[in-house]
Write a protein that holds these residues in place. Structure first.
Motif, PDB file in Angstrom:
ATOM      1  N   VAL A   1       7.586   3.632 -13.513  1.00 46.23           N
ATOM      2  CA  VAL A   1       7.539   3.983 -12.095  1.00 46.23           C
ATOM      3  C   VAL A   1       6.149   4.468 -11.720  1.00 46.23           C
ATOM      4  CG1 VAL A   1       8.454   5.509 -10.310  1.00 46.23           C
ATOM      5  CG2 VAL A   1       9.996   4.530 -12.025  1.00 46.23           C
ATOM      6  N   LYS A   2       5.582   5.332 -12.556  1.00 43.18           N
ATOM      7  CA  LYS A   2       4.237   5.861 -12.290  1.00 43.18           C
ATOM      8  C   LYS A   2       3.223   4.723 -12.177  1.00 43.18           C
ATOM      9  CE  LYS A   2       0.826   9.175 -14.080  1.00 43.18           C
ATOM     10  NZ  LYS A   2      -0.328   8.257 -14.158  1.00 43.18           N
ATOM     11  N   GLN A   3       3.276   3.788 -13.121  1.00 40.27           N
ATOM     12  CA  GLN A   3       2.363   2.641 -13.078  1.00 40.27           C
ATOM     13  C   GLN A   3       2.469   1.886 -11.766  1.00 40.27           C
ATOM     14  OE1 GLN A   3       3.669   0.414 -16.598  1.00 40.27           O
ATOM     15  NE2 GLN A   3       1.519   0.298 -17.211  1.00 40.27           N
ATOM     16  N   ASP A   4       3.692   1.565 -11.383  1.00 39.58           N
ATOM     17  CA  ASP A   4       3.878   0.703 -10.224  1.00 39.58           C
ATOM     18  C   ASP A   4       3.611   1.438  -8.917  1.00 39.58           C
ATOM     19  OD1 ASP A   4       4.403  -1.378 -11.889  1.00 39.58           O
ATOM     20  OD2 ASP A   4       6.560  -1.400 -11.578  1.00 39.58           O
ATOM     21  N   VAL A   5       3.898   2.721  -8.866  1.00 36.28           N
ATOM     22  CA  VAL A   5       3.540   3.498  -7.680  1.00 36.28           C
ATOM     23  C   VAL A   5       2.026   3.477  -7.492  1.00 36.28           C
ATOM     24  CG1 VAL A   5       3.382   5.860  -6.769  1.00 36.28           C
ATOM     25  CG2 VAL A   5       5.578   4.974  -7.595  1.00 36.28           C
ATOM     26  N   GLU A   6       1.290   3.703  -8.577  1.00 37.28           N
ATOM     27  CA  GLU A   6      -0.178   3.667  -8.484  1.00 37.28           C
ATOM     28  C   GLU A   6      -0.674   2.286  -8.078  1.00 37.28           C
ATOM     29  OE1 GLU A   6      -1.216   7.119 -11.825  1.00 37.28           O
ATOM     30  OE2 GLU A   6      -1.185   4.992 -12.410  1.00 37.28           O
ATOM     31  N   LEU A   7      -0.052   1.251  -8.608  1.00 37.40           N
ATOM     32  CA  LEU A   7      -0.461  -0.114  -8.278  1.00 37.40           C
ATOM     33  C   LEU A   7      -0.199  -0.421  -6.804  1.00 37.40           C
ATOM     34  CD1 LEU A   7      -0.031  -3.247 -10.411  1.00 37.40           C
ATOM     35  CD2 LEU A   7       0.919  -3.285  -8.111  1.00 37.40           C
ATOM     36  N   ILE A   8       0.966  -0.015  -6.293  1.00 38.02           N
ATOM     37  CA  ILE A   8       1.289  -0.272  -4.886  1.00 38.02           C
ATOM     38  C   ILE A   8       0.368   0.517  -3.968  1.00 38.02           C
ATOM     39  CG2 ILE A   8       3.089   0.033  -3.132  1.00 38.02           C
ATOM     40  CD1 ILE A   8       5.124  -0.542  -5.433  1.00 38.02           C
ATOM     41  N   VAL A   9       0.076   1.761  -4.325  1.00 41.21           N
ATOM     42  CA  VAL A   9      -0.875   2.556  -3.532  1.00 41.21           C
ATOM     43  C   VAL A   9      -2.234   1.865  -3.499  1.00 41.21           C
ATOM     44  CG1 VAL A   9      -2.175   4.727  -3.465  1.00 41.21           C
ATOM     45  CG2 VAL A   9       0.294   4.758  -3.871  1.00 41.21           C
ATOM     46  N   ASP A  10      -2.661   1.327  -4.631  1.00 40.80           N
ATOM     47  CA  ASP A  10      -3.940   0.618  -4.710  1.00 40.80           C
ATOM     48  C   ASP A  10      -3.968  -0.561  -3.745  1.00 40.80           C
ATOM     49  OD1 ASP A  10      -6.350  -0.513  -5.436  1.00 40.80           O
ATOM     50  OD2 ASP A  10      -5.856  -0.752  -7.559  1.00 40.80           O
TER      51      ASP A  10
ATOM     52  N   ALA B   1      -1.914  -1.295  -1.180  1.00 39.60           N
ATOM     53  CA  ALA B   1      -1.726  -0.896   0.215  1.00 39.60           C
ATOM     54  C   ALA B   1      -2.978  -0.254   0.789  1.00 39.60           C
ATOM     55  CB  ALA B   1      -0.544   0.066   0.321  1.00 39.60           C
ATOM     56  N   SER B   2      -3.676   0.537  -0.019  1.00 41.44           N
ATOM     57  CA  SER B   2      -4.900   1.204   0.450  1.00 41.44           C
ATOM     58  C   SER B   2      -5.999   0.194   0.755  1.00 41.44           C
ATOM     59  CB  SER B   2      -5.377   2.204  -0.597  1.00 41.44           C
ATOM     60  OG  SER B   2      -4.405   3.190  -0.838  1.00 41.44           O
ATOM     61  N   GLN B   3      -6.118  -0.821  -0.100  1.00 41.52           N
ATOM     62  CA  GLN B   3      -7.100  -1.862   0.175  1.00 41.52           C
ATOM     63  C   GLN B   3      -6.811  -2.540   1.507  1.00 41.52           C
ATOM     64  OE1 GLN B   3      -8.200  -4.607  -3.076  1.00 41.52           O
ATOM     65  NE2 GLN B   3      -6.957  -3.325  -4.415  1.00 41.52           N
ATOM     66  N   LEU B   4      -5.574  -2.967   1.686  1.00 45.17           N
ATOM     67  CA  LEU B   4      -5.213  -3.688   2.901  1.00 45.17           C
ATOM     68  C   LEU B   4      -5.307  -2.802   4.137  1.00 45.17           C
ATOM     69  CD1 LEU B   4      -2.169  -5.665   1.501  1.00 45.17           C
ATOM     70  CD2 LEU B   4      -4.315  -6.654   2.315  1.00 45.17           C
ATOM     71  N   ALA B   5      -5.114  -1.503   3.964  1.00 43.89           N
ATOM     72  CA  ALA B   5      -5.183  -0.586   5.097  1.00 43.89           C
ATOM     73  C   ALA B   5      -6.604  -0.374   5.582  1.00 43.89           C
ATOM     74  CB  ALA B   5      -4.555   0.753   4.726  1.00 43.89           C
ATOM     75  N   ASN B   6      -7.587  -0.850   4.804  1.00 45.82           N
ATOM     76  CA  ASN B   6      -8.982  -0.602   5.171  1.00 45.82           C
ATOM     77  C   ASN B   6      -9.861  -1.843   5.280  1.00 45.82           C
ATOM     78  OD1 ASN B   6      -8.999   2.266   5.439  1.00 45.82           O
ATOM     79  ND2 ASN B   6      -8.981   2.488   3.210  1.00 45.82           N
ATOM     80  N   ASN B   7      -9.487  -2.941   4.620  1.00 47.23           N
ATOM     81  CA  ASN B   7     -10.475  -4.020   4.470  1.00 47.23           C
ATOM     82  C   ASN B   7     -10.455  -5.092   5.547  1.00 47.23           C
ATOM     83  OD1 ASN B   7      -8.253  -5.601   3.817  1.00 47.23           O
ATOM     84  ND2 ASN B   7      -8.779  -5.846   1.657  1.00 47.23           N
ATOM     85  N   GLY B   8      -9.499  -5.043   6.472  1.00 44.59           N
ATOM     86  CA  GLY B   8      -9.489  -6.011   7.569  1.00 44.59           C
ATOM     87  C   GLY B   8      -8.934  -7.378   7.216  1.00 44.59           C
ATOM     88  N   ASP B   9      -8.543  -7.601   5.977  1.00 44.33           N
ATOM     89  CA  ASP B   9      -8.034  -8.907   5.560  1.00 44.33           C
ATOM     90  C   ASP B   9      -6.626  -9.149   6.114  1.00 44.33           C
ATOM     91  OD1 ASP B   9      -7.857 -11.335   4.176  1.00 44.33           O
ATOM     92  OD2 ASP B   9      -6.949 -10.385   2.418  1.00 44.33           O
ATOM     93  N   TRP B  10      -6.346 -10.416   6.443  1.00 44.15           N
ATOM     94  CA  TRP B  10      -4.996 -10.854   6.760  1.00 44.15           C
ATOM     95  C   TRP B  10      -4.588 -11.834   5.672  1.00 44.15           C
ATOM     96  CZ3 TRP B  10      -1.729  -9.333  10.702  1.00 44.15           C
ATOM     97  CH2 TRP B  10      -2.291  -8.500  11.683  1.00 44.15           C
ATOM     98  N   PRO B  11      -3.806 -11.395   4.689  1.00 49.80           N
ATOM     99  CA  PRO B  11      -3.396 -12.305   3.614  1.00 49.80           C
ATOM    100  C   PRO B  11      -2.745 -13.569   4.168  1.00 49.80           C
ATOM    101  CG  PRO B  11      -2.843 -10.059   3.050  1.00 49.80           C
ATOM    102  CD  PRO B  11      -3.294 -10.029   4.470  1.00 49.80           C
ATOM    103  N   LYS B  12      -2.884 -14.657   3.412  1.00 46.75           N
ATOM    104  CA  LYS B  12      -2.446 -15.963   3.883  1.00 46.75           C
ATOM    105  C   LYS B  12      -1.463 -16.592   2.901  1.00 46.75           C
ATOM    106  CE  LYS B  12      -6.893 -16.845   6.155  1.00 46.75           C
ATOM    107  NZ  LYS B  12      -7.384 -15.488   5.867  1.00 46.75           N
ATOM    108  N   TRP B  13      -0.555 -17.405   3.438  1.00 46.19           N
ATOM    109  CA  TRP B  13       0.286 -18.256   2.611  1.00 46.19           C
ATOM    110  C   TRP B  13      -0.557 -19.405   2.090  1.00 46.19           C
ATOM    111  CZ3 TRP B  13       4.915 -16.463   1.307  1.00 46.19           C
ATOM    112  CH2 TRP B  13       5.528 -15.523   2.144  1.00 46.19           C
ATOM    113  N   THR B  14      -0.436 -19.712   0.823  1.00 43.81           N
ATOM    114  CA  THR B  14      -1.238 -20.783   0.234  1.00 43.81           C
ATOM    115  C   THR B  14      -0.445 -22.073   0.085  1.00 43.81           C
ATOM    116  OG1 THR B  14      -0.715 -19.848  -1.946  1.00 43.81           O
ATOM    117  CG2 THR B  14      -2.826 -19.264  -0.969  1.00 43.81           C
ATOM    118  N   SER B  15       0.889 -21.980  -0.029  1.00 44.94           N
ATOM    119  CA  SER B  15       1.723 -23.174  -0.151  1.00 44.94           C
ATOM    120  C   SER B  15       2.233 -23.577   1.225  1.00 44.94           C
ATOM    121  CB  SER B  15       2.920 -22.907  -1.070  1.00 44.94           C
ATOM    122  OG  SER B  15       2.494 -22.615  -2.371  1.00 44.94           O
ATOM    123  N   GLU B  16       2.354 -24.880   1.442  1.00 49.10           N
ATOM    124  CA  GLU B  16       2.913 -25.370   2.686  1.00 49.10           C
ATOM    125  C   GLU B  16       4.373 -24.951   2.780  1.00 49.10           C
ATOM    126  OE1 GLU B  16       1.265 -26.764   5.139  1.00 49.10           O
ATOM    127  OE2 GLU B  16      -0.580 -26.608   3.946  1.00 49.10           O
TER     128      GLU B  16
END
Length: 537
Positions: A499-508, A510-525
């Protein structure tokens, strides 16, 4: 490209930035750290007998949504639904009378033993009379795979028989759909949806254990008793009138009575040139429904971004489980400690950590924490959230959904559900690499788990999503003896290292996306990609 080469390629990309607009930030520099004591207390409380198994529309729901609201408020978050923490979910409860009989031609079948049937339509009686029966192979219309089982056939008012899963699983051919890994086209939900779009009166999916990934007993138990559905203003008239399953034995009898060979037609259905086949039989089925209405609740909390407050990262987990069931030996409480008190506890801890980070250096985008109701009965709470009455889905940057965590020791890997679906996989690879972990593909890809949890309600609306699930990969005994059973209880012996590992990973991530301006994209049709593309135009 092999999987190993693909992951290597992903890592090269994410370590240098996913795109020009996605420059990685040092997302954990001001993280206050994970409190395992907090997580233990949340799981212990939510999975206690006092919460009665967290069944929707029960006293257990009242206690659960009250507890979550209080915790988010204490952390310092605000309610995300017009300032409130509780997001109403109007539900219908539909109980089909099992004293029903299905006939096809001269054959009669018994409910439970030979078939199941239910509906989402809010009608007191469902009546199918003299409906032509047609076999449409896998019941798939997938333009991206140049596949259409409904070509040159009108199924309006007809009873449709379809195969379970998709041609890729049947052949294990990686060049056909996605081979062993189930696509959404293989899910029973899709087959009903597609048939409803084409005006069918009834659909019966032929059950076979291997491609379904569960025995007939699961089909029978899952399709009887009280079922839940979202409500629209037209009594759910657009829903399929009859959602059914047939046993393999019953299906073979039907085909034989039409002077056809089921196994031969099943083989023919593996070809793109397959043509739907009229069986020249009439189907008849009628059953009564008890219908009642009720209101459940999602819990939604928010951290408001400093620069782009109308762009949202969503972190979610369903709060519900199966409640308390009365048996001859007394009440049985299904506490759902792993599934999904663990994920719900994690959202609370992630919220606490990210609120502390936000107080030090505000996140540019907003973050919503959503705990959904009625996941176990059809992703209903997340479907309501996906309707956009909290925030429009076009404003959701990405979703990170937790559905069961590794409550045991830490691991050197993280599971990825789905393959080459979206650029969210780049973020997963980068965050895992930072922890010294490798990404492994779901070992049960044939079960289609990516399409079976709450994030999928949002994916269908175009929101790129990741699923975090650990139900049986670290505890082989869990699926056999605890999953969806009374034995899924809290244990003080859990280390919670995973749980500790995955909480840290999700925070990582989410924090990136909350600051970097990226809009992730679907790659498969896919329809998901098309929806996101349309929203961003």
């Amino acid at each position: 490209m092999s999987y190993i080469k693909t992951i290597t390629f992903f890592l090269v990309i994410v370590l240098t930035g996913c795109s020009e607009s996605a420059t990685p930030t040092s997302s954990l520099e001001n993280s206050p750290g994970v409190s395992l004591n907090n997580i233990k207390q949340h799981i212990k409380t939510l999975a206690s007998d006092d919460f009665e198994g967290r069944g929707p529309l029960t006293l257990g729901e009242v206690k659960t949504v009250g507890y979550l609201s209080e915790q988010y408020k204490a952390i310092g978050l605000t309610g995300a639904y017009n300032g409130d923490f509780l997001h109403p979910v109007k539900m219908a409860m539909i109980t089909a009378d099992q004293n029903m009989q299905l006939t096809m031609g001269d054959l009669s079948f018994k409910a439970g033993k030979d078939f199941t049937a239910r509906t989402k339509q809010l009608q007191p009686v469902i009546d199918v009379r003299n409906s032509d029966v047609v076999f449409v192979g896998y019941g798939i219309n997938a333009p991206e795979y140049n596949w259409n089982d409904y070509a040159n056939i009108d199924v309006t008012g007809k009873t449709v028989i379809v195969l379970v899963n998709d041609p890729g699983f049947a052949t294990q051919d990686d060049t056909l759909f996605t081979g062993n890994a189930m696509t959404y086209y293989g899910r029973w939900t899709y087959k009903y949806e597609e048939a409803a779009r084409r005006g069918a009166k009834a659909v019966f999916i032929v059950h076979e254990t291997a491609p379904a990934a569960y025995p007939w007993g699961v089909v029978e138990s899952s399709n009887t008793g009280t079922k839940y559905s979202l409500m629209d203003n037209n009594l759910n008239a657009s829903e399929l009138p009859v959602m059914g399953w047939l046993t393999l034995d019953a299906a073979e009898q039907v085909f034989a009575s039409a002077h056809l060979n089921y196994q031969q037609l099943k083989q023919h259905a593996l070809s793109k040139q397959f043509q739907a086949k009229e069986l020249n039989l009439k189907a008849n089925l009628a059953f009564k429904n008890e219908v009642s209405h009720a209101k459940s609740h999602n819990v939604v909390a928010k951290i408001t971004g400093s620069e782009s407050p109308d762009e949202y990262i969503v972190i979610s987990a369903h709060w519900d489980h199966f409640g308390t069931k009365q048996t001859d030996s007394g009440p049985k409480i299904y506490n759902g400690a792993v599934d999904n008190a663990s994920g719900t506890a994690a959202t609370l801890e992630i919220a606490r950590i990210m609120q502390k980070m936000h107080q030090q250096i505000p996140f540019k985008r907003s973050i919503i924490f959503a705990n959904f109701t009625a996941e176990e009965t059809g992703l209903i709470g997340s479907a309501q959230f996906a309707s956009g009455d909290v925030i429009p889905t076009k404003n959701m940057v990405a979703l990170l959904n937790i559905d069961g965590m590794n409550v045991l020791d830490s691991t050197d890997y993280i599971l990825q559900y789905g393959k080459d679906l979206s650029t969210m996989e780049y973020y997963l690879a980068k965050a895992a690499n930072a922890q010294g972990r490798q990404v492994k593909l779901d070992p049960r890809a044939q079960n289609g788990l990516f399409f079976r949890s709450d994030h999928f309600s949002l994916a269908k609306q175009g929101v790129p999503s990741l699923l975090f699930m650990s139900l049986g990969d670290t505890d082989p005994d869990y699926i056999t003896h605890k999953y969806h059973k009374e034995a899924d209880d809290y244990s003080a012996d859990w280390s919670l290292g995973g749980v500790k590992q995955d909480v840290e990973l999700i925070v990582d991530i989410a924090s990136q996306l909350a600051n970097n301006g990226d809009w992730p994209k679907w790659t498969s049709e896919s329809d998901f990609k098309a929806k996101r593309t349309a929203d961003k135009q």
